[in-house]
Design a protein around this motif. Structure first.
Motif, PDB file in Angstrom:
ATOM      1  N   LYS A 117      -4.830  -1.651   5.531  1.00 59.54           N
ATOM      2  CA  LYS A 117      -4.340  -1.221   4.224  1.00 59.54           C
ATOM      3  C   LYS A 117      -4.856   0.197   3.941  1.00 59.54           C
ATOM      4  O   LYS A 117      -6.021   0.490   4.142  1.00 59.54           O
ATOM      5  CB  LYS A 117      -4.854  -2.188   3.160  1.00 59.54           C
ATOM      6  N   GLU A 171      -0.496   0.484   0.839  1.00 55.17           N
ATOM      7  CA  GLU A 171       0.521   0.065   1.800  1.00 55.17           C
ATOM      8  C   GLU A 171      -0.150  -0.380   3.102  1.00 55.17           C
ATOM      9  O   GLU A 171      -1.146   0.189   3.531  1.00 55.17           O
ATOM     10  CB  GLU A 171       1.455   1.246   2.060  1.00 55.17           C
ATOM     11  N   THR A 215       5.139   1.504   9.038  1.00 51.17           N
ATOM     12  CA  THR A 215       4.814   0.809   7.792  1.00 51.17           C
ATOM     13  C   THR A 215       5.274  -0.640   7.886  1.00 51.17           C
ATOM     14  O   THR A 215       6.244  -0.947   8.574  1.00 51.17           O
ATOM     15  CB  THR A 215       5.476   1.488   6.580  1.00 51.17           C
TER      16      THR A 215
END
Length: 124
Positions: free
Chosen positions: A44, A96, A116
């Motif tokens: 993260k 993210e 991602t």
């Protein structure tokens, strides 16, 4: 008479050496993010910082430093790319989950590719 011959030869020689060095540096600059992707890190994003750094004479790099919270520790990864007027920083945001492929260089992880992950944990 000797100086009339030697001085132009020295000037031409040093000009040639300088051009050769500039060519090597430009090639290094163009290949900043082209290296073997040996390792993978995922986690993260907890910190994100992008800055333009001087590389050689009129050449600059766009360095994005990302701190990733992995399963057991925090890792600092650096994404370097040649800076041009059309260069964009990676489109990631804080919080993210990402997967980065690259290689280790001392305590830093140099990034070659950023992937991602969506909410379900699948790469986008």
């Amino acid at each position: 008479m000797v100086t009339a011959v030697v001085i132009p030869i020295l000037i031409i020689y040093f000009y040639w050496i300088t051009r050769k060095e500039a060519g090597k540096q430009k090639e290094r600059w163009e290949n900043l993010c082209k290296f073997p992707l040996e390792s993978r890190v995922e986690g993260k994003v907890i910190q994100l910082y992008t800055e333009r750094k001087h590389f050689y004479h009129q050449l600059y790099t766009l360095d994005t430093t990302i701190r990733i919270q992995g399963s057991d520790k925090t890792i600092t990864v650096v994404h370097k790319q040649p800076f041009m007027s059309s260069t964009q920083s990676p489109s990631i945001s804080l919080g993210e989950h990402i997967i980065v492929n690259g290689r280790w260089e001392n305590d830093l992880f140099l990034v070659g590719e950023i992937i991602t992950k969506n909410k379900e944990g699948q790469p986008k």
